[in-house]
Scaffold this active site. Structure first.
Site, PDB file in Angstrom:
ATOM      1  N   LYS A 221       0.816  -1.219   0.000  1.00 33.20           N
ATOM      2  CA  LYS A 221       0.000   0.000   0.000  1.00 33.20           C
ATOM      3  C   LYS A 221       0.848   1.265   0.000  1.00 33.20           C
ATOM      4  O   LYS A 221       2.059   1.226   0.241  1.00 33.20           O
ATOM      5  CB  LYS A 221      -0.942  -0.021   1.207  1.00 33.20           C
ATOM      6  CG  LYS A 221      -2.097  -1.019   0.992  1.00 33.20           C
ATOM      7  CD  LYS A 221      -3.152  -0.912   2.070  1.00 33.20           C
ATOM      8  CE  LYS A 221      -4.336  -1.839   1.773  1.00 33.20           C
ATOM      9  NZ  LYS A 221      -5.347  -1.826   2.872  1.00 33.20           N
ATOM     10  N   ARG A 255      -3.442  -9.853   5.568  1.00 31.63           N
ATOM     11  CA  ARG A 255      -3.961  -9.903   4.206  1.00 31.63           C
ATOM     12  C   ARG A 255      -2.874  -9.412   3.251  1.00 31.63           C
ATOM     13  O   ARG A 255      -2.521  -8.238   3.239  1.00 31.63           O
ATOM     14  CB  ARG A 255      -5.203  -9.016   4.086  1.00 31.63           C
ATOM     15  CG  ARG A 255      -5.851  -9.078   2.707  1.00 31.63           C
ATOM     16  CD  ARG A 255      -7.094  -8.207   2.616  1.00 31.63           C
ATOM     17  NE  ARG A 255      -7.695  -8.269   1.314  1.00 31.63           N
ATOM     18  CZ  ARG A 255      -7.278  -7.537   0.270  1.00 31.63           C
ATOM     19  NH1 ARG A 255      -6.221  -6.706   0.425  1.00 31.63           N
ATOM     20  NH2 ARG A 255      -7.874  -7.643  -0.902  1.00 31.63           N
TER      21      ARG A 255
HETATM   22  C1  LIG Z   1     -10.196  -5.555   0.263  1.00 30.40           C
HETATM   23  N1  LIG Z   1      -9.179  -4.927   1.099  1.00 30.40           N
HETATM   24  C2  LIG Z   1      -8.191  -4.098   0.692  1.00 30.40           C
HETATM   25  N2  LIG Z   1      -7.445  -3.709   1.745  1.00 30.40           N
HETATM   26  C3  LIG Z   1      -7.970  -4.312   2.851  1.00 30.40           C
HETATM   27  C4  LIG Z   1      -7.646  -4.290   4.226  1.00 30.40           C
HETATM   28  O1  LIG Z   1      -6.617  -3.567   4.697  1.00 30.40           O
HETATM   29  N3  LIG Z   1      -8.417  -5.020   5.068  1.00 30.40           N
HETATM   30  C5  LIG Z   1      -9.455  -5.741   4.620  1.00 30.40           C
HETATM   31  N4  LIG Z   1     -10.187  -6.445   5.540  1.00 30.40           N
HETATM   32  N5  LIG Z   1      -9.816  -5.800   3.311  1.00 30.40           N
HETATM   33  C6  LIG Z   1      -9.081  -5.085   2.458  1.00 30.40           C
END
Ligand SMILES: Cn1cnc2c(O)nc(N)nc21
Length: 277
Positions: A221, A255
């Site tokens: 990110k 994630r």
């Molecule tokens: C779909 N998505 C993109 N970034 C995310 C994040 O940081 N957390 C979660 N739960 N979903 C995300």
């Protein structure tokens, strides 16, 4: 710590890696190369081999500035792939969506977790999530993806994110969603400045006040890219550092795009942590 659906339980005593499966032509990191279903299945199989305990299937890009996708288009992208994964994989499958009908069809197709960046605030989503029996991830977002990064402002980002999550949590409980089915997520990059993101990471431990599992997603990110001045293909080291810090603060689910690297990083971290005084 556990996360449950009405029929199965995910053990969170060990950190769980959630592998990202973007089914969107404009996804900010995969450039949409996994649009083809068989390619999606191959990618998911590889992520499970690399250590993913959850595969997160998304049909609408949630990156800043992303356009919204129609219901029918999202259904067509997501449901057939979830059916395919359910037939081939034993791991958990999550559906990254904010639409009630996509939640319902995805869970019917075999999804175990509803991953909603809008924390079940869209019409009909609380009821669908409640009756689905699936687990739920409630994430904090300020505004909407199209505009959320324009000028996000907080008096105390950690306090406000916690308050938001506790409010969503009580809405879920009133709708009949048991706490055992819920995990929470501060939503890195969703209506936060660079400073807000790092303060929220540094103080992530505050969110344990809820007593629920924490899911974090910082992979590739801009909170990594802006700090390091690296483009999206050069953010692995920063991504691992951020997630290991979150692990050190007690986060449970990570994630990520790079599952093998995150799995390796967790194993090394756990080996040392085992001997910690
Ligand atoms: C779909 N998505 C993109 N970034 C995310 C994040 O940081 N957390 C979660 N739960 N979903 C995300």
């Amino acid at each position: 710590m556990l996360l449950s659906t009405s029929s199965k339980t995910l053990n969170l005593t060990s950190p769980q890696v959630m592998g990202i499966l973007n089914l969107t032509p404009d996804s900010f990191s995969d450039g949409g190369r996994f649009v083809a279903r068989d390619a999606a299945l191959r990618h998911a199989l590889q992520m499970v081999r690399d250590g993913a305990g959850i595969i997160d299937v998304g049909g609408e890009s949630t990156r800043p500035g992303a356009d919204e996708v129609g219901e029918q288009q999202e259904l067509e992208r997501v449901v057939p792939v979830i059916e395919l994964l359910r037939a081939e994989l034993d791991c958990w499958i999550s559906v990254d969506t904010s639409k009630a009908v996509v939640m319902r069809e995805a869970v019917s197709a075999g999804a175990d977790l509803i991953n909603d960046i809008r924390a079940l605030r869209e019409p009909g989503t609380l009821a669908v999530a409640a009756e689905s029996g699936a687990a739920v991830c409630l994430m904090h977002m300020l505004g909407q993806p199209r505009t959320m990064q324009q000028a996000p402002g907080y008096s105390d980002v950690t306090v406000e994110v916690l308050a938001f999550l506790e409010e969503r949590l009580s809405s879920c409980e009133q709708a009949g969603i048991a706490r055992e089915r819920i995990c929470l997520d501060p939503g890195y990059g969703f209506g936060k400045s660079l400073e807000h993101n790092y303060e929220l990471l540094g103080k992530l431990g505050r969110l344990h006040a809820t007593g629920l599992p924490l899911l974090v997603g910082m992979s590739r990110k801009s909170m990594i890219g802006q700090l390091l001045q690296r483009d999206v293909t050069e953010r692995l080291a920063g991504t691992l550092a951020a997630h290991l810090f979150a692990l050190s603060q007690g986060a449970h689910i990570f994630r990520v795009h790079d599952v093998k690297d995150m799995s390796d990083a967790i194993r090394v971290w756990q080996q040392a942590a085992h001997y910690q005084g």
